[in-house]
Motif scaffolding. Structure first.
Motif, PDB file in Angstrom:
ATOM      1  N   ILE A  17      36.414  62.047  10.434  1.00 28.37           N
ATOM      2  CA  ILE A  17      37.549  62.319  11.323  1.00 28.37           C
ATOM      3  C   ILE A  17      37.801  61.118  12.239  1.00 28.37           C
ATOM      4  N   LEU A  18      36.734  60.520  12.746  1.00 32.47           N
ATOM      5  CA  LEU A  18      36.891  59.329  13.595  1.00 32.47           C
ATOM      6  C   LEU A  18      37.497  58.174  12.801  1.00 32.47           C
ATOM      7  N   LEU A  19      37.129  58.031  11.538  1.00 35.77           N
ATOM      8  CA  LEU A  19      37.737  56.996  10.691  1.00 35.77           C
ATOM      9  C   LEU A  19      39.230  57.265  10.499  1.00 35.77           C
ATOM     10  N   ASP A  20      39.599  58.548  10.344  1.00 31.47           N
ATOM     11  CA  ASP A  20      41.018  58.891  10.280  1.00 31.47           C
ATOM     12  C   ASP A  20      41.715  58.507  11.577  1.00 31.47           C
ATOM     13  N   GLY A  21      41.038  58.729  12.707  1.00 32.95           N
ATOM     14  CA  GLY A  21      41.590  58.330  13.998  1.00 32.95           C
ATOM     15  C   GLY A  21      41.786  56.829  14.090  1.00 32.95           C
ATOM     16  N   LYS A  22      40.802  56.073  13.614  1.00 34.99           N
ATOM     17  CA  LYS A  22      40.928  54.607  13.590  1.00 34.99           C
ATOM     18  C   LYS A  22      42.140  54.186  12.769  1.00 34.99           C
ATOM     19  N   ALA A  23      42.302  54.793  11.595  1.00 32.75           N
ATOM     20  CA  ALA A  23      43.431  54.463  10.723  1.00 32.75           C
ATOM     21  C   ALA A  23      44.759  54.809  11.383  1.00 32.75           C
ATOM     22  N   SER A  24      44.802  55.941  12.066  1.00 37.82           N
ATOM     23  CA  SER A  24      46.020  56.340  12.756  1.00 37.82           C
ATOM     24  C   SER A  24      46.385  55.341  13.853  1.00 37.82           C
ATOM     25  N   LEU A  25      45.379  54.918  14.622  1.00 31.63           N
ATOM     26  CA  LEU A  25      45.621  53.918  15.667  1.00 31.63           C
ATOM     27  C   LEU A  25      46.106  52.606  15.054  1.00 31.63           C
ATOM     28  N   ALA A  26      45.491  52.191  13.965  1.00 34.54           N
ATOM     29  CA  ALA A  26      45.903  50.949  13.296  1.00 34.54           C
ATOM     30  C   ALA A  26      47.351  51.042  12.819  1.00 34.54           C
ATOM     31  N   LEU A  28      49.691  52.560  14.167  1.00 38.47           N
ATOM     32  CA  LEU A  28      50.565  52.438  15.337  1.00 38.47           C
ATOM     33  C   LEU A  28      50.519  51.033  15.942  1.00 38.47           C
ATOM     34  N   GLY A  29      49.711  50.149  15.341  1.00 35.32           N
ATOM     35  CA  GLY A  29      49.571  48.784  15.856  1.00 35.32           C
ATOM     36  C   GLY A  29      48.711  48.706  17.101  1.00 35.32           C
ATOM     37  N   ILE A  30      47.811  49.678  17.285  1.00 41.09           N
ATOM     38  CA  ILE A  30      46.963  49.749  18.472  1.00 41.09           C
ATOM     39  C   ILE A  30      45.598  49.151  18.155  1.00 41.09           C
ATOM     40  N   ASP A  31      45.114  48.290  19.046  1.00 38.25           N
ATOM     41  CA  ASP A  31      43.840  47.606  18.802  1.00 38.25           C
ATOM     42  C   ASP A  31      42.613  48.441  19.167  1.00 38.25           C
ATOM     43  N   GLN A  32      42.799  49.619  19.709  1.00 38.94           N
ATOM     44  CA  GLN A  32      41.678  50.491  20.074  1.00 38.94           C
ATOM     45  C   GLN A  32      40.936  50.933  18.814  1.00 38.94           C
ATOM     46  N   TRP A  33      39.600  50.936  18.872  1.00 42.77           N
ATOM     47  CA  TRP A  33      38.705  51.386  17.803  1.00 42.77           C
ATOM     48  C   TRP A  33      38.806  50.540  16.530  1.00 42.77           C
ATOM     49  N   GLN A  34      39.379  49.345  16.598  1.00 45.93           N
ATOM     50  CA  GLN A  34      39.578  48.563  15.385  1.00 45.93           C
ATOM     51  C   GLN A  34      38.412  47.634  15.060  1.00 45.93           C
ATOM     52  N   GLY A  35      37.457  47.493  15.975  1.00 46.51           N
ATOM     53  CA  GLY A  35      36.269  46.702  15.684  1.00 46.51           C
ATOM     54  C   GLY A  35      35.232  47.533  14.950  1.00 46.51           C
ATOM     55  N   GLU A  36      34.114  46.934  14.699  1.00 45.99           N
ATOM     56  CA  GLU A  36      33.045  47.613  13.966  1.00 45.99           C
ATOM     57  C   GLU A  36      32.140  48.446  14.868  1.00 45.99           C
ATOM     58  N   GLY A  37      32.186  48.199  16.191  1.00 46.01           N
ATOM     59  CA  GLY A  37      31.177  48.773  17.057  1.00 46.01           C
ATOM     60  C   GLY A  37      31.439  50.145  17.645  1.00 46.01           C
ATOM     61  N   TYR A  38      32.689  50.592  17.710  1.00 43.49           N
ATOM     62  CA  TYR A  38      32.965  51.824  18.446  1.00 43.49           C
ATOM     63  C   TYR A  38      34.135  52.568  17.831  1.00 43.49           C
ATOM     64  N   PRO A  39      34.068  53.861  17.760  1.00 43.64           N
ATOM     65  CA  PRO A  39      32.861  54.681  17.894  1.00 43.64           C
ATOM     66  C   PRO A  39      32.023  54.594  16.619  1.00 43.64           C
ATOM     67  N   ASN A  40      30.738  54.678  16.779  1.00 49.59           N
ATOM     68  CA  ASN A  40      29.852  54.550  15.626  1.00 49.59           C
ATOM     69  C   ASN A  40      28.950  55.776  15.494  1.00 49.59           C
ATOM     70  N   LYS A 161      34.542  48.948  29.335  1.00 48.34           N
ATOM     71  CA  LYS A 161      33.624  47.854  29.017  1.00 48.34           C
ATOM     72  C   LYS A 161      33.441  47.675  27.521  1.00 48.34           C
ATOM     73  N   HIS A 162      33.765  48.672  26.732  1.00 45.62           N
ATOM     74  CA  HIS A 162      33.524  48.617  25.286  1.00 45.62           C
ATOM     75  C   HIS A 162      34.842  48.523  24.507  1.00 45.62           C
ATOM     76  N   ALA A 163      35.709  47.609  24.878  1.00 43.00           N
ATOM     77  CA  ALA A 163      37.011  47.490  24.219  1.00 43.00           C
ATOM     78  C   ALA A 163      36.890  46.964  22.792  1.00 43.00           C
ATOM     79  N   ASP A 164      35.735  46.397  22.435  1.00 41.06           N
ATOM     80  CA  ASP A 164      35.458  45.986  21.052  1.00 41.06           C
ATOM     81  C   ASP A 164      36.533  45.042  20.510  1.00 41.06           C
ATOM     82  N   GLY A 165      36.931  44.056  21.324  1.00 44.47           N
ATOM     83  CA  GLY A 165      37.906  43.074  20.897  1.00 44.47           C
ATOM     84  C   GLY A 165      39.339  43.424  21.230  1.00 44.47           C
ATOM     85  N   GLY A 166      39.594  44.660  21.646  1.00 45.44           N
ATOM     86  CA  GLY A 166      40.941  45.074  22.017  1.00 45.44           C
ATOM     87  C   GLY A 166      41.157  44.909  23.508  1.00 45.44           C
ATOM     88  N   ILE A 167      42.336  45.286  23.961  1.00 47.88           N
ATOM     89  CA  ILE A 167      42.585  45.204  25.399  1.00 47.88           C
ATOM     90  C   ILE A 167      41.746  46.264  26.106  1.00 47.88           C
TER      91      ILE A 167
END
Length: 178
Positions: A17-26, A28-40, A161-167
Protein backbone atom coordinates in the motif's frame (compact mmCIF):
# COMPACT_ATOMS: atom_id res chain seq x y z
CA UNK A 1 -15.12 -0.66 6.61
CA UNK A 2 -13.11 -1.38 9.72
CA UNK A 3 -10.21 0.64 11.13
CA UNK A 4 -7.93 -1.51 13.25
CA UNK A 5 -4.35 -2.11 14.31
CA UNK A 6 -2.08 -3.81 11.82
CA UNK A 7 -1.18 -7.42 12.52
CA UNK A 8 2.38 -8.68 12.14
CA UNK A 9 1.38 -10.89 9.18
CA UNK A 10 0.06 -7.83 7.30
CA UNK A 11 3.35 -5.93 7.04
CA UNK A 12 3.94 -7.03 3.44
CA UNK A 13 0.50 -5.73 2.46
CA UNK A 14 1.15 -2.44 4.28
CA UNK A 15 4.40 -2.10 2.34
CA UNK A 16 2.50 -2.74 -0.89
CA UNK A 17 0.00 0.00 0.00
CA UNK A 18 2.87 2.38 0.80
CA UNK A 19 4.41 1.59 -2.60
CA UNK A 20 1.06 2.47 -4.20
CA UNK A 21 1.21 5.73 -2.25
CA UNK A 22 4.72 6.41 -3.55
CA UNK A 23 3.53 5.79 -7.12
CA UNK A 24 0.55 8.08 -6.63
CA UNK A 25 2.79 10.88 -5.34
CA UNK A 26 5.17 10.38 -8.27
CA UNK A 27 2.27 10.61 -10.74
CA UNK A 28 1.42 14.00 -9.22
CA UNK A 29 5.04 15.15 -9.66
CA UNK A 30 5.59 15.23 -5.88
CA UNK A 31 9.06 14.46 -4.54
CA UNK A 32 7.76 13.11 -1.21
CA UNK A 33 8.60 9.41 -0.55
CA UNK A 34 10.54 9.17 -3.83
CA UNK A 35 13.88 8.17 -2.28
CA UNK A 36 14.83 4.73 -1.08
CA UNK A 37 14.82 5.51 2.63
CA UNK A 38 11.28 6.44 3.64
CA UNK A 39 8.92 4.93 4.43
CA UNK A 40 10.64 1.59 4.72
CA UNK A 41 9.94 -1.83 6.17
CA UNK A 42 11.89 -1.17 9.39
CA UNK A 43 9.66 1.82 10.15
CA UNK A 44 6.51 -0.22 9.55
CA UNK A 45 7.83 -3.07 11.71
CA UNK A 46 8.50 -0.54 14.50
CA UNK A 47 5.03 0.98 14.07
CA UNK A 48 3.43 -2.46 14.40
CA UNK A 49 5.56 -3.31 17.44
CA UNK A 50 4.52 -0.03 19.11
CA UNK A 51 0.82 -0.59 18.25
CA UNK A 52 0.88 2.56 16.09
CA UNK A 53 0.21 1.02 12.67
CA UNK A 54 -3.39 0.92 11.47
CA UNK A 55 -5.19 -0.39 8.42
CA UNK A 56 -8.59 0.03 6.84
CA UNK A 57 -10.15 -3.30 5.96
CA UNK A 58 -13.04 -3.15 3.52
CA UNK A 59 -16.19 -5.26 3.61
CA UNK A 60 -14.52 -7.97 1.51
CA UNK A 61 -11.61 -8.30 3.96
CA UNK A 62 -9.22 -6.45 1.63
CA UNK A 63 -6.70 -4.05 3.23
CA UNK A 64 -7.47 -0.77 1.50
CA UNK A 65 -5.38 1.83 3.37
CA UNK A 66 -2.81 2.34 6.08
CA UNK A 67 -1.55 5.01 8.45
CA UNK A 68 0.36 5.48 11.68
CA UNK A 69 -1.26 7.10 14.72
CA UNK A 70 1.00 8.10 17.59
CA UNK A 71 0.57 9.80 20.94
CA UNK A 72 4.32 10.14 21.55
CA UNK A 73 4.79 13.57 19.98
CA UNK A 74 6.54 14.66 16.80
CA UNK A 75 9.86 16.54 17.09
CA UNK A 76 9.38 18.04 13.60
CA UNK A 77 6.29 19.81 14.99
CA UNK A 78 8.23 21.67 17.69
CA UNK A 79 8.95 24.50 15.24
CA UNK A 80 6.30 25.87 12.93
CA UNK A 81 6.05 28.89 10.65
CA UNK A 82 2.58 29.70 11.89
CA UNK A 83 0.85 28.60 15.07
CA UNK A 84 -0.67 25.38 16.34
CA UNK A 85 -4.17 25.52 17.83
CA UNK A 86 -2.90 23.91 21.05
CA UNK A 87 0.27 24.09 23.07
CA UNK A 88 2.43 21.00 23.32
CA UNK A 89 6.00 20.16 22.49
CA UNK A 90 7.11 16.70 21.41
CA UNK A 91 8.37 15.85 24.91
CA UNK A 92 4.89 16.45 26.40
CA UNK A 93 2.57 16.54 23.40
CA UNK A 94 -1.09 16.46 24.44
CA UNK A 95 -1.85 15.75 20.77
CA UNK A 96 -2.04 12.72 18.50
CA UNK A 97 -0.29 12.64 15.15
CA UNK A 98 -1.15 10.84 11.92
CA UNK A 99 1.64 9.89 9.52
CA UNK A 100 2.26 7.60 6.56
CA UNK A 101 -1.23 7.83 5.10
CA UNK A 102 -1.58 5.72 1.96
CA UNK A 103 -4.39 4.08 0.02
CA UNK A 104 -4.06 0.96 -2.14
CA UNK A 105 -4.26 1.73 -5.85
CA UNK A 106 -7.35 -0.48 -6.22
CA UNK A 107 -9.11 1.36 -3.38
CA UNK A 108 -8.55 4.99 -4.38
CA UNK A 109 -11.79 6.95 -4.50
CA UNK A 110 -13.72 4.55 -2.26
CA UNK A 111 -13.59 6.66 0.91
CA UNK A 112 -10.88 4.72 2.75
CA UNK A 113 -8.69 7.76 3.45
CA UNK A 114 -11.58 9.85 4.78
CA UNK A 115 -12.74 6.92 6.92
CA UNK A 116 -9.20 6.46 8.22
CA UNK A 117 -8.78 10.11 9.26
CA UNK A 118 -12.20 10.11 10.92
CA UNK A 119 -11.41 6.93 12.84
CA UNK A 120 -7.99 8.26 13.90
CA UNK A 121 -9.75 11.31 15.34
CA UNK A 122 -12.17 9.08 17.26
CA UNK A 123 -9.32 7.02 18.73
CA UNK A 124 -7.49 10.19 19.78
CA UNK A 125 -10.64 11.65 21.33
CA UNK A 126 -11.33 8.42 23.23
CA UNK A 127 -7.88 8.69 24.82
CA UNK A 128 -8.63 12.23 26.03
CA UNK A 129 -6.22 13.87 23.60
CA UNK A 130 -6.79 17.60 23.06
CA UNK A 131 -6.12 17.54 19.33
CA UNK A 132 -4.80 15.62 16.35
CA UNK A 133 -2.15 16.86 13.93
CA UNK A 134 -1.18 15.85 10.42
CA UNK A 135 1.01 17.26 7.69
CA UNK A 136 1.43 16.80 3.96
CA UNK A 137 3.53 17.95 1.03
CA UNK A 138 2.43 21.37 -0.29
CA UNK A 139 1.96 19.87 -3.77
CA UNK A 140 -0.32 17.05 -2.60
CA UNK A 141 -3.57 18.76 -3.57
CA UNK A 142 -5.77 15.68 -3.02
CA UNK A 143 -4.46 15.22 0.54
CA UNK A 144 -4.64 18.95 1.30
CA UNK A 145 -8.29 18.88 0.24
CA UNK A 146 -9.05 15.71 2.23
CA UNK A 147 -7.46 17.03 5.42
CA UNK A 148 -9.35 20.32 5.18
CA UNK A 149 -12.63 18.57 4.43
CA UNK A 150 -12.16 16.41 7.56
CA UNK A 151 -12.29 19.50 9.76
CA UNK A 152 -8.58 20.21 10.23
CA UNK A 153 -7.34 23.81 10.38
CA UNK A 154 -4.26 24.82 8.43
CA UNK A 155 -1.71 26.02 10.99
CA UNK A 156 1.44 26.74 9.01
CA UNK A 157 4.57 25.14 7.59
CA UNK A 158 6.85 22.67 9.34
CA UNK A 159 10.12 21.23 8.06
CA UNK A 160 10.78 17.52 8.28
CA UNK A 161 14.22 16.03 8.87
CA UNK A 162 13.65 12.95 6.69
CA UNK A 163 12.76 14.58 3.36
CA UNK A 164 14.88 11.91 1.60
CA UNK A 165 16.04 14.26 -1.16
CA UNK A 166 12.73 16.09 -1.53
CA UNK A 167 11.72 19.47 -0.21
CA UNK A 168 11.43 19.47 3.60
CA UNK A 169 8.46 21.83 3.87
CA UNK A 170 5.10 20.37 4.81
CA UNK A 171 1.74 22.02 5.35
CA UNK A 172 0.72 21.38 8.96
CA UNK A 173 -2.84 20.94 10.18
CA UNK A 174 -4.50 20.45 13.54
CA UNK A 175 -8.03 19.61 14.65
CA UNK A 176 -9.36 20.22 18.13
CA UNK A 177 -11.02 17.19 19.71
CA UNK A 178 -12.27 18.58 23.03
Amino acid sequence: MEFRKTRQDEIDRVMSILLDGKASLASLGIDQWQGEGYPNRDIVVQDVAKDQSYVVEDEAGHLAATCMVSFAGEPDYDEIDGAWLTQGASDCPGYAVVHRVAVAADSVGKGAARFMLTQAQQIAASKGTKSIRVDTHPGNVPMLSLISSCGFDRCGIIRIKHADGGIPERVAFERLLQ
